[in-house]
Design a protein around this motif. Sequence first.
Motif, PDB file in Angstrom:
ATOM      1  N   ASP A 173      41.521  37.713   6.834  1.00 42.44           N
ATOM      2  CA  ASP A 173      40.660  37.937   8.001  1.00 42.44           C
ATOM      3  C   ASP A 173      39.186  37.784   7.638  1.00 42.44           C
ATOM      4  OD1 ASP A 173      42.894  38.347   9.558  1.00 42.44           O
ATOM      5  OD2 ASP A 173      42.726  40.526   9.592  1.00 42.44           O
ATOM      6  N   ARG A 174      38.820  38.197   6.445  1.00 39.75           N
ATOM      7  CA  ARG A 174      37.435  38.009   6.012  1.00 39.75           C
ATOM      8  C   ARG A 174      37.115  36.527   5.815  1.00 39.75           C
ATOM      9  NH1 ARG A 174      35.072  41.980   1.595  1.00 39.75           N
ATOM     10  NH2 ARG A 174      33.196  41.115   2.554  1.00 39.75           N
ATOM     11  N   ALA A 175      38.095  35.755   5.353  1.00 34.72           N
ATOM     12  CA  ALA A 175      37.881  34.309   5.225  1.00 34.72           C
ATOM     13  C   ALA A 175      37.631  33.683   6.597  1.00 34.72           C
ATOM     14  CB  ALA A 175      39.080  33.657   4.545  1.00 34.72           C
ATOM     15  N   ALA A 176      38.352  34.158   7.620  1.00 32.92           N
ATOM     16  CA  ALA A 176      38.119  33.669   8.978  1.00 32.92           C
ATOM     17  C   ALA A 176      36.744  34.097   9.486  1.00 32.92           C
ATOM     18  CB  ALA A 176      39.210  34.169   9.914  1.00 32.92           C
ATOM     19  N   LEU A 177      36.341  35.311   9.142  1.00 35.38           N
ATOM     20  CA  LEU A 177      35.003  35.771   9.509  1.00 35.38           C
ATOM     21  C   LEU A 177      33.939  34.886   8.874  1.00 35.38           C
ATOM     22  CD1 LEU A 177      33.234  37.899  10.921  1.00 35.38           C
ATOM     23  CD2 LEU A 177      33.514  39.353   8.905  1.00 35.38           C
ATOM     24  N   ASP A 178      34.174  34.455   7.646  1.00 35.99           N
ATOM     25  CA  ASP A 178      33.251  33.509   6.997  1.00 35.99           C
ATOM     26  C   ASP A 178      33.119  32.226   7.810  1.00 35.99           C
ATOM     27  OD1 ASP A 178      32.874  35.260   4.868  1.00 35.99           O
ATOM     28  OD2 ASP A 178      34.350  34.273   3.588  1.00 35.99           O
ATOM     29  N   VAL A 179      34.255  31.725   8.289  1.00 36.27           N
ATOM     30  CA  VAL A 179      34.245  30.498   9.099  1.00 36.27           C
ATOM     31  C   VAL A 179      33.378  30.686  10.333  1.00 36.27           C
ATOM     32  CG1 VAL A 179      35.680  28.968  10.529  1.00 36.27           C
ATOM     33  CG2 VAL A 179      36.500  29.698   8.270  1.00 36.27           C
ATOM     34  N   LEU A 180      33.511  31.825  10.974  1.00 38.70           N
ATOM     35  CA  LEU A 180      32.734  32.099  12.178  1.00 38.70           C
ATOM     36  C   LEU A 180      31.251  32.196  11.865  1.00 38.70           C
ATOM     37  CD1 LEU A 180      33.268  32.616  15.189  1.00 38.70           C
ATOM     38  CD2 LEU A 180      33.538  35.045  14.654  1.00 38.70           C
ATOM     39  N   ILE A 181      30.926  32.888  10.794  1.00 36.29           N
ATOM     40  CA  ILE A 181      29.527  33.115  10.435  1.00 36.29           C
ATOM     41  C   ILE A 181      28.827  31.820  10.035  1.00 36.29           C
ATOM     42  CG2 ILE A 181      28.135  34.117   8.563  1.00 36.29           C
ATOM     43  CD1 ILE A 181      29.711  36.678   8.921  1.00 36.29           C
ATOM     44  N   GLU A 182      29.558  30.884   9.476  1.00 32.19           N
ATOM     45  CA  GLU A 182      28.958  29.639   9.015  1.00 32.19           C
ATOM     46  C   GLU A 182      28.637  28.665  10.145  1.00 32.19           C
ATOM     47  OE1 GLU A 182      31.761  28.150   6.180  1.00 32.19           O
ATOM     48  OE2 GLU A 182      31.468  29.855   4.822  1.00 32.19           O
ATOM     49  N   ARG A 183      29.101  28.940  11.333  1.00 34.44           N
ATOM     50  CA  ARG A 183      28.877  28.017  12.446  1.00 34.44           C
ATOM     51  C   ARG A 183      27.431  28.097  12.945  1.00 34.44           C
ATOM     52  NH1 ARG A 183      33.210  25.742  15.178  1.00 34.44           N
ATOM     53  NH2 ARG A 183      31.868  25.634  17.040  1.00 34.44           N
ATOM     54  N   PRO A 184      26.824  26.953  13.243  1.00 36.05           N
ATOM     55  CA  PRO A 184      25.434  26.959  13.726  1.00 36.05           C
ATOM     56  C   PRO A 184      25.278  27.505  15.139  1.00 36.05           C
ATOM     57  CG  PRO A 184      26.341  24.724  13.756  1.00 36.05           C
ATOM     58  CD  PRO A 184      27.343  25.585  13.057  1.00 36.05           C
ATOM     59  N   ASP A 185      26.391  27.623  15.888  1.00 39.71           N
ATOM     60  CA  ASP A 185      26.296  28.119  17.269  1.00 39.71           C
ATOM     61  C   ASP A 185      26.550  29.620  17.364  1.00 39.71           C
ATOM     62  OD1 ASP A 185      28.962  27.924  16.604  1.00 39.71           O
ATOM     63  OD2 ASP A 185      29.568  26.782  18.376  1.00 39.71           O
ATOM     64  N   VAL A 186      26.614  30.312  16.223  1.00 41.96           N
ATOM     65  CA  VAL A 186      26.910  31.744  16.211  1.00 41.96           C
ATOM     66  C   VAL A 186      25.677  32.545  15.813  1.00 41.96           C
ATOM     67  CG1 VAL A 186      28.185  33.552  14.974  1.00 41.96           C
ATOM     68  CG2 VAL A 186      29.390  31.529  15.823  1.00 41.96           C
ATOM     69  N   ASP A 187      25.386  33.577  16.589  1.00 39.77           N
ATOM     70  CA  ASP A 187      24.352  34.559  16.253  1.00 39.77           C
ATOM     71  C   ASP A 187      24.962  35.523  15.236  1.00 39.77           C
ATOM     72  OD1 ASP A 187      22.541  36.618  16.068  1.00 39.77           O
ATOM     73  OD2 ASP A 187      22.533  37.092  18.213  1.00 39.77           O
ATOM     74  N   THR A 188      24.672  35.316  13.975  1.00 43.01           N
ATOM     75  CA  THR A 188      25.373  36.037  12.912  1.00 43.01           C
ATOM     76  C   THR A 188      25.050  37.531  12.875  1.00 43.01           C
ATOM     77  OG1 THR A 188      23.643  35.448  11.323  1.00 43.01           O
ATOM     78  CG2 THR A 188      25.562  33.993  11.471  1.00 43.01           C
TER      79      THR A 188
END
Length: 436
Positions: A282-297
């Motif tokens: 699940d943390r690996a998936a969170l990494d994927v989300l955080i790395e996206r340029p369209d996400v407010d991290t």
Amino acid sequence: MEKTKDREHDSRRAFIVKAAFACTGLPFLGRAMAFPSHSQKPLKGNNMKTENLKTSIIGGYGQWAGGLSDNPPNLSFRNETWEHVEPWKKTASEKARELVAAPKITRDSAVNVVKKYTYDGLEVEELSWQLSNGGRPTQAILLKPQGAKGKLPAILALHDHGGNKYFGKRKITKVSDEMHPMMEAHQKLYYSGRAWANDIAKKGYVVLVHDTFTFGSRRVQYQDIAGIPWGDCSVEGKTDQNPEELANIQVYNRWAAYHEHIMSKSLFCAGTTWPGVTLAEDRAALDVLIERPDVDTGNIGCGGLSGGGLRTDYLAGLDPRIKCAVSVGFMSTWKDFVENKSYTHTWMTFTPLLPQYLDFPEILGLRVPLATLVQSNNEDNLYTHAEMKKADGILREVYAKAGAADNYRGKFYDGDHKFDSKMQADAFDWFDSWLK
């Protein structure tokens, strides 16, 4: 002729949906031993009112076992020895991470965009990535409002267990007018017929839903374990061909229930735990989300029902990147599991020795003062009502002692195990109030 064919198709589809409800509530072994959320409503006549009895699920050993851990446990913030939240969080989080023993899991590939399209007002991306702990590539669905510009807050939406390991991300998404009948049945039973990941994406979020360890694309396949020689874990006569057929899914889910014991024992022997491996994925998936340029991290939340609530408890409790958490249908105490309800839960739940240091709700409480909503159902047969209430009280006490009482909310709803439209509306409002 065409109308006759349509009637035959509709009749067959109705039968499959009906069968899906029946088959996902697997026989007693699956329901009683392996699944954190039963895929049929609990049988009223089978609801042991264990909170009113002196008996326990381990017989005369129950009271003794239930009293082995101190109350409050050694590293509970409720202990008078802890006056300030930050020193407690550091010490307790370190111990929890040690015992959860999440292995280091990394991505061994880039995040691949398999397909992009629009559906029902959403931009949809089908993604995949390979993880270092083996298995087949993780498949995921990303959703966001069509035409959205700039950075958006984000949600890691965590699918449930449901006694159905054949499916993962599809349990809470809808990306086509045609859905597998078992997923139609599943969403109708637990989610008021809604694909809740879609619905919150439409409110202005980037939403990622991924298959986690042993579910969907990450499930164990027969061909990879041929040769297990005994009992119900044998794969003799089972096939990976035509996997979407209802009968094959039924057989697979029954087999996967038995295989949980083998998987968990092997993970213990490897020096890790099932909660640890799931947390790492699940943390690996969170990494994927955080790395996206369209996400407010700085504004990322997570949530889910049942097995998804369990995953929220561990992920949000141990990863401060989650700024807002909604745990649904998975909150009680270790005592409840010891004496009453361990048989209703998957091996994904249990971290050996952790109850000596923290009660179960305090895993999620490690995130204090970050925003946390826990939603429970009064007639949820997976827990005793008294211990659900006790867990809510523990979290209230932790947040109040930390000076953050307004950042925690525990809500109870009538009904059994579910995340219905009313609960979803409250959860979405909670996300909006903290992430926007």
